[in-house]
Motif scaffolding. Sequence first.
Motif, short mmCIF file in Angstrom:
data_model
loop_
_atom_site.label_atom_id
_atom_site.label_comp_id
_atom_site.label_asym_id
_atom_site.label_seq_id
_atom_site.Cartn_x
_atom_site.Cartn_y
_atom_site.Cartn_z
N MET A 343 -31.81 19.84 -72.35
CA MET A 343 -31.45 20.07 -70.95
C MET A 343 -31.07 21.51 -70.81
N GLY A 344 -31.38 22.25 -71.83
CA GLY A 344 -31.13 23.73 -71.55
C GLY A 344 -29.90 23.86 -71.93
N LEU A 345 -29.09 23.34 -72.50
CA LEU A 345 -27.90 23.58 -73.11
C LEU A 345 -27.70 23.69 -74.46
N GLU A 346 -26.47 23.82 -75.10
CA GLU A 346 -26.42 24.06 -76.63
C GLU A 346 -25.04 23.50 -77.14
N LEU A 347 -25.01 22.85 -78.16
CA LEU A 347 -23.72 22.56 -78.98
C LEU A 347 -23.30 23.39 -79.96
N GLN A 348 -22.32 23.89 -80.02
CA GLN A 348 -21.77 24.72 -80.89
C GLN A 348 -20.39 24.28 -81.63
N ALA A 349 -20.27 24.67 -82.66
CA ALA A 349 -19.17 23.83 -83.62
C ALA A 349 -18.38 25.15 -84.35
#
Length: 367
Positions: A343-349
């Motif tokens: 979806m053109g997003l990103e998960l960061q932790a």
Amino acid sequence: MPTGALIALALLLGIAAGLVLGVALYALELRRLTQNLRGRDAASNARLSLNARPPELPALVDAINGELDRSAQTSIDMQRHQQEFQRDLSALSHDIRTPLAGAKGYLQLALEESDSELRQVRLNTAIERIDRTSELLDALFSYTKASDPDLTLEFQPVDVREIVERCLLGHYPQFEERGWEPSIEDAGTPVVIDADAQALGRIVENLVANALRHGSGAPYIRIGARHGDGAGPGDPRLRRALGVSESIGGVAGTANPHLHRARAEHRASASSAPGTDAQGKNSTASASPNPARTILAISNPVEQPEAIEPDHLFDRFYQVDSARQKAGSGLGLATASKLARAMGLELQARVEGTWLVIELVTHPGGA
């Protein structure tokens, strides 16, 4: 013949001879390079070399060697990924076989048991083991589907808070069992993004399930903020704990009056602070155009924060607990990350003290 004509003829003959020799040298070198390329073993690391160095050929050979090096590196990476996949698949196969073997054992014991109560206990245990296998298979199917390059998504305006509340409501029994009261904080205005509602729901579901499975306390959920500007779980200004019964107890079907009251209180408290905007930020502060934006952040305390590797948290089959003492396939966060990228997003932790923080963010310059 005049002397001048002889000199001109000699020059022409010299130039012609030079051209013939140059072409012959080029032809010999090109023929040798062609033979080397055709006879080169695909698994070989040998590079092309020149016996002679006619003009322009060194640049050509360097370009070809560069392509050969990149091809060799791609092959090495593919082999490494294949080995990692085989190793991870073996681990997952073990995780699937173990509950199945346990279920089979309990079913055999149930068949041999004369006591009806004990028989029911063993049947229930066998059902739990089978359910565990089903969960693993479902996780593997979800990851495979999310990894499909031809995955079809239906983008539409989606209210992030509605997705979060629906997910929390679905996990109400687990929160109640643990005695946890998840906290929700937002900017006082709806956060609506263009996304696939089902994919976004799966992302939130996997993040909440991860917090329930591996967290040591109730999660803190923040909806909407500029990336890096949002307060953390310890900020008293933003920690507006909504009790489980208030935050998710009356969401289904109708609007929850407790939630509306909490939102109104938050807007009032944020706007009353002098020099601040609706998010409690300094209203005179300048902002860079289209910075990365946090759509959703889920934080939860963990027992062993030092054991977490944030850079690998979204890797396939990654698990902090190598002994696999806690149920989990190691695919939930990997699946969420795949869907976010689709979806053109990103998960960061990241780890902040004893808290694990996972953020769903837009890319800089994006919406």
